[in-house]
Write a protein that holds these residues in place. Structure first.
Motif, PDB file in Angstrom:
ATOM      1  N   ALA A  42       0.849  -1.184   0.000  1.00  9.94           N
ATOM      2  CA  ALA A  42       0.000   0.000   0.000  1.00  9.94           C
ATOM      3  C   ALA A  42       0.885   1.233   0.000  1.00  9.94           C
ATOM      4  O   ALA A  42       1.990   1.230   0.538  1.00  9.94           O
ATOM      5  N   SER A  43       0.369   2.291  -0.613  1.00 12.15           N
ATOM      6  CA  SER A  43       1.032   3.591  -0.581  1.00 12.15           C
ATOM      7  C   SER A  43      -0.039   4.616  -0.245  1.00 12.15           C
ATOM      8  O   SER A  43      -1.191   4.258  -0.031  1.00 12.15           O
ATOM      9  N   TRP A  44       0.341   5.892  -0.223  1.00 12.05           N
ATOM     10  CA  TRP A  44      -0.658   6.928   0.031  1.00 12.05           C
ATOM     11  C   TRP A  44      -0.389   8.118  -0.864  1.00 12.05           C
ATOM     12  O   TRP A  44       0.711   8.299  -1.366  1.00 12.05           O
ATOM     13  N   THR A  66     -10.648   7.393   2.303  1.00  8.62           N
ATOM     14  CA  THR A  66     -10.880   6.888   0.956  1.00  8.62           C
ATOM     15  C   THR A  66      -9.597   6.283   0.413  1.00  8.62           C
ATOM     16  O   THR A  66      -8.527   6.411   1.006  1.00  8.62           O
ATOM     17  N   ALA A  67      -9.724   5.636  -0.759  1.00 11.84           N
ATOM     18  CA  ALA A  67      -8.567   4.993  -1.365  1.00 11.84           C
ATOM     19  C   ALA A  67      -8.785   4.795  -2.856  1.00 11.84           C
ATOM     20  O   ALA A  67      -9.911   4.846  -3.344  1.00 11.84           O
ATOM     21  N   ALA A  68      -7.675   4.537  -3.545  1.00 12.05           N
ATOM     22  CA  ALA A  68      -7.707   4.209  -4.965  1.00 12.05           C
ATOM     23  C   ALA A  68      -7.345   2.736  -5.124  1.00 12.05           C
ATOM     24  O   ALA A  68      -6.421   2.238  -4.468  1.00 12.05           O
ATOM     25  N   HIS A  69      -8.071   2.048  -5.998  1.00 10.77           N
ATOM     26  CA  HIS A  69      -7.794   0.644  -6.308  1.00 10.77           C
ATOM     27  C   HIS A  69      -7.970   0.477  -7.808  1.00 10.77           C
ATOM     28  O   HIS A  69      -8.811   1.146  -8.417  1.00 10.77           O
ATOM     29  N   LYS A  70      -7.214  -0.423  -8.405  1.00 13.03           N
ATOM     30  CA  LYS A  70      -7.252  -0.584  -9.862  1.00 13.03           C
ATOM     31  C   LYS A  70      -8.582  -1.107 -10.380  1.00 13.03           C
ATOM     32  O   LYS A  70      -9.011  -0.730 -11.464  1.00 13.03           O
ATOM     33  N   THR A 100       1.855   2.609  -9.965  1.00 13.85           N
ATOM     34  CA  THR A 100       3.298   2.528  -9.783  1.00 13.85           C
ATOM     35  C   THR A 100       3.658   1.164  -9.213  1.00 13.85           C
ATOM     36  O   THR A 100       3.111   0.751  -8.192  1.00 13.85           O
ATOM     37  N   GLY A 101       4.562   0.476  -9.870  1.00 11.10           N
ATOM     38  CA  GLY A 101       5.049  -0.806  -9.354  1.00 11.10           C
ATOM     39  C   GLY A 101       3.946  -1.812  -9.121  1.00 11.10           C
ATOM     40  O   GLY A 101       2.968  -1.873  -9.848  1.00 11.10           O
TER      41      GLY A 101
END
Length: 143
Positions: A42-44, A66-70, A100-101
């Motif tokens: 995980a990143s932010w 909240t978050a981003a997911h593909k 990224t990655g």
């Protein structure tokens, strides 16, 4: 006419049927506890994106959970567990990424702070489904 002695067993069977069926209704509370989605890094993301539109069309706010997911549908709620620090947060998916990655989720600054990854920037996490969002999740098999 149905005998009064049959009412209780009939109600009981109906109740059990409804409980079992709720498992298949998207967004219901019938999801199995600890429905594992995946594990990874995980990143932010923060200030650079604050106030800009997310892929779901809402403005990104670094101080929301909240978050981003593909690929998870928008408004899906997931539990994110920082494996190393044994800290947990629930976030709502409202954006796409990370790109990224091999990262699996990008958290808002507030979410990252709550599971203690601000300083390191990255953490190994596990994701668990809490509530399905706008669409059912394809090919989800809970363990």
């Amino acid at each position: 006419m149905i005998s009064k002695s049959l009412y209780l067993p009939i109600y009981f069977i109906l109740f059990l049927s409804l409980v079992a069926a709720s498992r298949f209704i998207p967004g219901s509370d019938g999801l199995p506890e600890d429905c594992f989605i995946g594990a990874g890094t995980a990143s932010w993301y923060g200030e650079r994106f604050h106030g800009k539109l997310t892929a779901s069309g809402e403005k990104y706010d670094t101080e929301t959970l909240t978050a981003a997911h593909k690929s998870l549908p928008f408004n899906t709620v997931v539990r994110v567990v920082n494996i190393e620090k044994d800290k947990t947060i629930e976030v709502r998916i409202n954006n796409r990424g990370p790109f990224t990655g091999d990262r699996i989720i990008d958290l808002s600054r507030k979410a990252a702070r709550k599971i203690d990854i601000i300083e390191d920037g990255l953490a190994e996490v596990e994701l668990y489904l809490i509530k399905e969002g706008d669409k059912p999740i394809e090919d989800l098999e809970c363990e």
